[in-house]
Design an enzyme around this catalytic site. Structure first.
Site: not given
Ligand code: ATP
Ligand code: MG
Length: 339
Positions: A118, A201, A204
């Site tokens: 990041k 990955k 969001k």
């Molecule tokens: P950001 O991009 O803001 O980090 P994010 O989509 O990674 O958002 P988080 O809030 O960081 O979401 O993570 C919330 C939960 O969702 C965590 O348990 C994380 O491991 C899971 N998660 C996030 N992205 C994935 C993915 N691509 N596959 C499986 N699990 C995920």
């Molecule tokens: Mg994340």
């Protein structure tokens, strides 16, 4: 140290840094729903303090907090059976995080893959909060003496750091106070990949909307995104070994498996040697079938933000009751004078 004296307790959270994705659903929320039951006490949190490690528009942050809460509720998190709240309403998280900032080492934080990804080449310009994020996450978990943390693969390293912080605290203060928490990373969708780049990955906060399925996407959008998802030219293999070296193909098969609650091998058996022209529409249809009722319910819930706020406030009250005695005991151990 024995973990058995700790009540089996689950903690996990999602940042309101944008709308929920299929990755959040399959890697986290869907599994959180399944963990509700007699085996565990379950605590689920919208981690808004984590979201502001990167600047968020205040109105959008409020909307995203309610949307994430609505997504959890619509997916089946039951606010009677689970404690559901947003982090900033329970100030004990920040208080314990400060203590952990004094336990964690700079070197540990510097090694965090998420920080490196990041911050990129621009680490100097990042917030101190983004660097310290894993220490707040350790506080989120250990404030409740949580024994199990269901997360996606991307969060494994942070849960390991939580274990290191607990162990160092216990060692430095010669106590057996914090549990050594288990990351629970399982199922075929531990790491849902970006639809445009199978080596990254799905997130969001990712740049392009086409790289992710949002939980609120309508049927046409879902179909279009899968249709345009990057793949190689070969048809599906007959056995799972044939997915080796084909990250995009593997990703779509794993998404199907997770949505259908079957194994990747069963998916391949259901679509022997199928081309993308067959598989992608079938995948889109399945995703719509699973997501449409959830997004309908999310829409209904977010149309009444006052009700979501009321639920979160009640959850926060229950969370504070669990957290305060553990924080008090921590302050005593560290040597803070309390009246
Ligand atoms: P950001 O991009 O803001 O980090 P994010 O989509 O990674 O958002 P988080 O809030 O960081 O979401 O993570 C919330 C939960 O969702 C965590 O348990 C994380 O491991 C899971 N998660 C996030 N992205 C994935 C993915 N691509 N596959 C499986 N699990 C995920
Ligand atoms: Mg994340």
């Amino acid at each position: 140290m024995s973990e058995s004296r700790f009540t089996p307790r689950v903690f996990s959270g999602i940042k309101p840094s944008g709308g929920l994705t299929l990755g959040n659903y399959l890697g986290a929320i869907k599994r959180w729903v399944d963990m509700q039951g007699p085996e565990f006490e379950t605590i689920y949190c919208v981690v808004d303090l984590h979201a502001i490690t990167v600047w968020q528009d205040p109105a959008e942050l409020r909307a995203a907090t309610r949307e994430v809460a609505a997504g959890m509720l619509a997916s089946g998190i039951d606010p009677e059976r689970s404690v559901l709240f947003n982090q900033s309403q329970v100030s004990q998280h920040s208080e314990l995080a400060w203590i952990f900032n004094c336990v964690a080492r700079m070197g540990w934080m510097n090694r965090m893959t998420q920080w490196k990804e990041k911050a990129g080449k621009n680490a100097e310009a990042q917030s101190l909060g983004l660097f310290a994020y894993p220490s707040l996450m350790a506080a989120d978990i250990l404030l409740y003496h949580a024994t199990h943390v269901p997360v996606g693969e991307d969060q494994k390293q942070h849960v390991e750091l939580t274990r290191d912080i607990a162990a160092k605290f216990n060692h430095d203060y010669k106590v057996d106070f914090f549990p050594i928490t288990e990351p629970v990373i399982e199922g075929p969708a531990m790491r849902v990949m970006n639809l445009r780049d199978g080596t990254r990955k799905m997130s969001k906060s990712g740049e392009s909307d086409m790289e992710r399925i949002n939980m609120t996407d309508d049927a046409d959008t879902i179909a279009r995104k899968f249709q345009k998802a990057r793949t190689d030219a070969s048809p599906l293999p007959e056995i799972v070994d044939g997915l080796e070296g084909r990250p995009e193909a593997r990703n779509l098969v794993e998404i199907y498996a997770s949505l259908a609650d079957i194994t990747p091998a069963e998916v391949l058996a259901r679509f022997p040697g199928a081309g993308w022209g067959t598989f992608k529409p079938a995948l889109a249809e399945l995703a719509v079938e699973k997501l449409a009722p959830i997004s309908r319910e999310m829409k209904r819930l977010t149309s009444d933000p006052a009700e979501i706020d009321r639920l979160l406030a009640r959850g926060a009250e229950r969370a504070r009751e669990l957290a305060q005695p553990i924080l008090d005991r921590t302050l005593d151990i560290v040597g803070m004078v309390r009246g």
